[in-house]
Design an enzyme around this catalytic site. Structure first.
Site, PDB file in Angstrom:
ATOM      1  N   HIS A   1     -13.595 -11.738   4.474  1.00 19.12           N
ATOM      2  CA  HIS A   1     -14.836 -11.130   3.988  1.00 19.12           C
ATOM      3  C   HIS A   1     -14.681 -10.393   2.661  1.00 19.12           C
ATOM      4  CE1 HIS A   1     -16.781 -11.005   8.275  1.00 19.12           C
ATOM      5  NE2 HIS A   1     -16.400 -12.216   7.909  1.00 19.12           N
TER       6      HIS A   1
ATOM      7  N   CYS B   1       3.983   2.407   2.161  1.00 21.85           N
ATOM      8  CA  CYS B   1       4.442   3.799   2.080  1.00 21.85           C
ATOM      9  C   CYS B   1       4.436   4.353   3.501  1.00 21.85           C
ATOM     10  CB  CYS B   1       3.600   4.625   1.112  1.00 21.85           C
ATOM     11  SG  CYS B   1       1.869   4.866   1.548  1.00 21.85           S
ATOM     12  N   GLY B   2       4.517   5.643   3.653  1.00 18.33           N
ATOM     13  CA  GLY B   2       4.588   6.195   5.002  1.00 18.33           C
ATOM     14  C   GLY B   2       3.360   5.878   5.821  1.00 18.33           C
ATOM     15  N   THR B   3       2.205   6.126   5.250  1.00 22.71           N
ATOM     16  CA  THR B   3       0.938   5.870   5.954  1.00 22.71           C
ATOM     17  C   THR B   3       0.182   4.658   5.424  1.00 22.71           C
ATOM     18  OG1 THR B   3      -0.253   7.253   4.381  1.00 22.71           O
ATOM     19  CG2 THR B   3       0.621   8.348   6.368  1.00 22.71           C
ATOM     20  N   GLY B   4       0.494   4.229   4.224  1.00 22.24           N
ATOM     21  CA  GLY B   4      -0.288   3.196   3.532  1.00 22.24           C
ATOM     22  C   GLY B   4      -1.481   3.780   2.787  1.00 22.24           C
ATOM     23  N   ILE B   5      -1.802   5.032   3.050  1.00 27.70           N
ATOM     24  CA  ILE B   5      -3.020   5.620   2.481  1.00 27.70           C
ATOM     25  C   ILE B   5      -2.883   5.840   0.976  1.00 27.70           C
ATOM     26  CG2 ILE B   5      -4.556   7.617   2.500  1.00 27.70           C
ATOM     27  CD1 ILE B   5      -3.838   7.955   5.493  1.00 27.70           C
TER      28      ILE B   5
ATOM     29  N   ASP C   1       7.393   3.055  -1.511  1.00 22.58           N
ATOM     30  CA  ASP C   1       8.086   4.305  -1.823  1.00 22.58           C
ATOM     31  C   ASP C   1       9.210   4.477  -0.797  1.00 22.58           C
ATOM     32  OD1 ASP C   1       6.907   5.248   0.503  1.00 22.58           O
ATOM     33  OD2 ASP C   1       5.847   6.907  -0.456  1.00 22.58           O
TER      34      ASP C   1
ATOM     35  N   ARG D   1     -21.915 -15.581   1.402  1.00 20.89           N
ATOM     36  CA  ARG D   1     -22.614 -14.303   1.241  1.00 20.89           C
ATOM     37  C   ARG D   1     -21.693 -13.185   0.765  1.00 20.89           C
ATOM     38  NH1 ARG D   1     -21.223 -14.860   6.515  1.00 20.89           N
ATOM     39  NH2 ARG D   1     -20.557 -13.019   7.695  1.00 20.89           N
ATOM     40  N   HIS D   2     -20.388 -13.378   0.938  1.00 22.75           N
ATOM     41  CA  HIS D   2     -19.442 -12.316   0.569  1.00 22.75           C
ATOM     42  C   HIS D   2     -19.184 -12.259  -0.940  1.00 22.75           C
ATOM     43  CE1 HIS D   2     -18.792 -11.743   4.798  1.00 22.75           C
ATOM     44  NE2 HIS D   2     -18.459 -13.024   4.935  1.00 22.75           N
TER      45      HIS D   2
HETATM   46  C1  RB5 Z   1       5.713  10.309   1.288  1.00 22.83           C
HETATM   47  O1  RB5 Z   1       6.241  11.402   1.960  1.00 22.83           O
HETATM   48  C2  RB5 Z   1       4.339   9.972   1.788  1.00 22.83           C
HETATM   49  O2  RB5 Z   1       3.422  10.907   1.333  1.00 22.83           O
HETATM   50  C3  RB5 Z   1       3.937   8.593   1.361  1.00 22.83           C
HETATM   51  O3  RB5 Z   1       4.864   7.670   1.843  1.00 22.83           O
HETATM   52  C4  RB5 Z   1       2.588   8.103   1.819  1.00 22.83           C
HETATM   53  O4  RB5 Z   1       2.447   8.242   3.195  1.00 22.83           O
HETATM   54  C5  RB5 Z   1       1.439   8.620   1.088  1.00 22.83           C
HETATM   55  O5  RB5 Z   1       0.284   8.253   1.321  1.00 22.83           O
END
Ligand code: RB5
Length: 157
Positions: A107, A74-78, A17, A141-142
């Protein structure tokens, strides 16, 4: 990045993004320089976009066997990792260091990597990429554990 990072030429699907576009482009350049093929699903600029659109496009390329692996930024990857892991057959790992990268390949047989451009630096990301592409799944095992990822029991113990 030299091609010694991977013994064979790979097809890597990339997506980002607006928060991850600069790092995604840097990783693309490194992959191409190393002799790999890149499928770049964007985004291509700073305009605000929705990360699930890019996560799902990259994951479709992996599950459709048009790419060997996917990399999402993305910003956090989350957000990217949450979106990616809703795609059946995708095992996406959000990593911040080389050790967890190596272990998720060995793994979990991770086939997609999620990175947070606002969390890790470019050099760390390049080291992570190198580790991801050079570590083989250990199998053994994985294998059974990975199979269970797709089987959610109706009742949990
Ligand atoms: C965008 O502002 C931000 O939310 C996105 O890059 C990401 O971190 C979401 O998980």
């Amino acid at each position: 990045m030299t091609n010694t990072l991977s013994p064979r030429s790979l097809i890597i699907a990339l997506g980002a993004d607006h928060g991850g576009v600069a790092l995604k482009n840097r990783l693309a350049a490194a992959l191409i320089e190393a002799g790999h093929q890149v499928l770049d699903f964007g985004t291509d600029g700073p305009a605000s976009v929705d990360y699930p659109d890019f996560a799902h496009a990259v994951c479709a390329a992996v599950t459709g066997k048009r790419a060997d692996y996917g990399i999402l930024v993305c910003g956090t990857g989350i957000g990217m990792s949450i979106a990616a892991n809703r795609n059946p057959g995708i095992r996406c790992a959000l990593v911040h260091d080389v050790t967890t990268t190596r272990l998720t390949r060995a793994h979990n047989d991770a086939n997609v990597l999620a990175l947070g451009a606002r969390i890790i630096g470019e050099e760390v990301a390049l080291d992570i990429l190198r580790s991801f592409l050079t570590t083989e799944f250990e199998g053994g095992r994985h294998i059974g554990r990975i199979a269970k990822l797709s089987t959610v029991p109706e009742t949990t113990p």
